[in-house]
Design a protein around this motif. Structure first.
Motif, short mmCIF file in Angstrom:
data_model
loop_
_atom_site.label_atom_id
_atom_site.label_comp_id
_atom_site.label_asym_id
_atom_site.label_seq_id
_atom_site.Cartn_x
_atom_site.Cartn_y
_atom_site.Cartn_z
N LEU B 25 0.83 -1.21 0.00
CA LEU B 25 0.00 0.00 0.00
C LEU B 25 0.86 1.26 0.00
O LEU B 25 0.53 2.26 -0.64
CB LEU B 25 -0.94 0.01 1.22
CG LEU B 25 -1.98 -1.11 1.26
CD1 LEU B 25 -2.84 -0.99 2.53
CD2 LEU B 25 -2.87 -1.11 0.01
N ALA B 26 1.98 1.20 0.70
CA ALA B 26 2.88 2.37 0.73
C ALA B 26 3.43 2.64 -0.66
O ALA B 26 3.59 3.80 -1.06
CB ALA B 26 4.01 2.13 1.73
N GLU B 27 3.72 1.57 -1.40
CA GLU B 27 4.19 1.76 -2.78
C GLU B 27 3.09 2.38 -3.64
O GLU B 27 3.34 3.29 -4.42
CB GLU B 27 4.63 0.41 -3.37
CG GLU B 27 6.03 0.01 -2.92
CD GLU B 27 6.33 -1.46 -3.22
OE1 GLU B 27 5.64 -2.06 -4.06
OE2 GLU B 27 7.26 -2.01 -2.57
N ILE B 28 1.89 1.87 -3.48
CA ILE B 28 0.76 2.40 -4.27
C ILE B 28 0.53 3.88 -3.96
O ILE B 28 0.26 4.68 -4.85
CB ILE B 28 -0.52 1.57 -4.00
CG1 ILE B 28 -0.38 0.16 -4.58
CG2 ILE B 28 -1.76 2.26 -4.56
CD1 ILE B 28 -1.44 -0.82 -4.13
N CYS B 29 0.61 4.23 -2.70
CA CYS B 29 0.33 5.62 -2.27
C CYS B 29 1.58 6.50 -2.32
O CYS B 29 1.49 7.70 -2.07
CB CYS B 29 -0.21 5.63 -0.84
SG CYS B 29 -1.83 4.87 -0.70
N GLU B 30 2.71 5.90 -2.64
CA GLU B 30 3.98 6.64 -2.68
C GLU B 30 4.21 7.40 -1.38
O GLU B 30 4.45 8.62 -1.37
CB GLU B 30 4.01 7.58 -3.89
CG GLU B 30 3.90 6.80 -5.20
CD GLU B 30 3.83 7.70 -6.44
OE1 GLU B 30 3.79 8.93 -6.27
OE2 GLU B 30 3.81 7.16 -7.56
#
Lengths: 113, 113, 113
Positions: B25-30
């Motif tokens: 999720l952190a990757e998706i939300c940058e």
């Protein structure tokens, strides 16, 4: 899909009215009874320095269905709660956005496409 | 800041997927992984006169990030939940207003000024 | 009517500040103290594969009162929480629609009529 998110009314109490209430709500919403969820949150309330009984409050989280349906829905819930001997209940309807609602990771509605 | 507010999935279950899920999720939300919160609410659900298992539902409370990010986010959550052997999960994204969000009593964003 | 829906701060802690806090909030909102509700949700939080302490978060669910009142309200809550020795708290204000709020099955406000 309407979710009744309950604070301040015990699950045991909600059990007693759940069958009749959901049947009536399904008629009002013109949908199946299996669309409904009644979730009683575990809450501890405080006031004036003490733990107090939680004020009966029900959030109805659903998709907007308009004022007339909302009024009938609210009355059905309130009448059932009153029948439990609970003198006061407040209710707020909150709306989910159809383009922000997902079932198993897929948008349930196409309106955003 | 995305908050996953979970009903109907045990904290012990969410533990198993939390590390991998938050990383994705952190990757998706940058954004950093420490922006995420997974809060499992204690709930008792009722239906047809009985206490029943709570239907798996996750509210994602965040700031609006648009449809594409939302779709990817929902899929990541659903895939992780499915991997737990939970066949169905519903999810709704709700948005906080930036001008109504406070850290330690100060508005976190200047957009309202 | 403002509801403080608390996660990550124990009810026992909220007890200690509830009287002074609600008195100050009632002054800010220019309403009686009996309009306020402090509900502490029972929550289990997880992160990185473990159960962790819930991050202190308070949702303020109310009717919109404007930026100035919101800023003062947030500061009053944060100052009280800080006095408990809790170093960080996040807060989000969410608004109920007046035409979607019911007391005992009747709309509390006429704005939708």
């Amino acid at each position: 899909m309407p979710q009744l998110i309950v604070r301040g009314i015990a699950a045991e109490q909600m059990c007693k009215i759940s069958e009749s209430l959901v049947k009536e709500l399904a008629e009002i919403c013109e949908c199946g009874t299996d669309n409904f969820v009644i979730d009683c949150l575990h809450v501890t309330s405080v006031f004036d320095g003490s733990v107090v009984e939680t004020f009966p409050f029900i959030e109805i989280a659903w998709f907007e269905r308009g004022l007339q349906t909302r009024d009938r829905f609210a009355k059905a819930v309130a009448d059932h709660v009153k029948a439990l001997g609970i003198p006061e209940v407040e209710m707020a309807f909150t709306t989910y956005r159809e383009d922000s609602y997902y079932l198993n990771g897929e948008r349930r509605f196409d309106s955003a496409e």
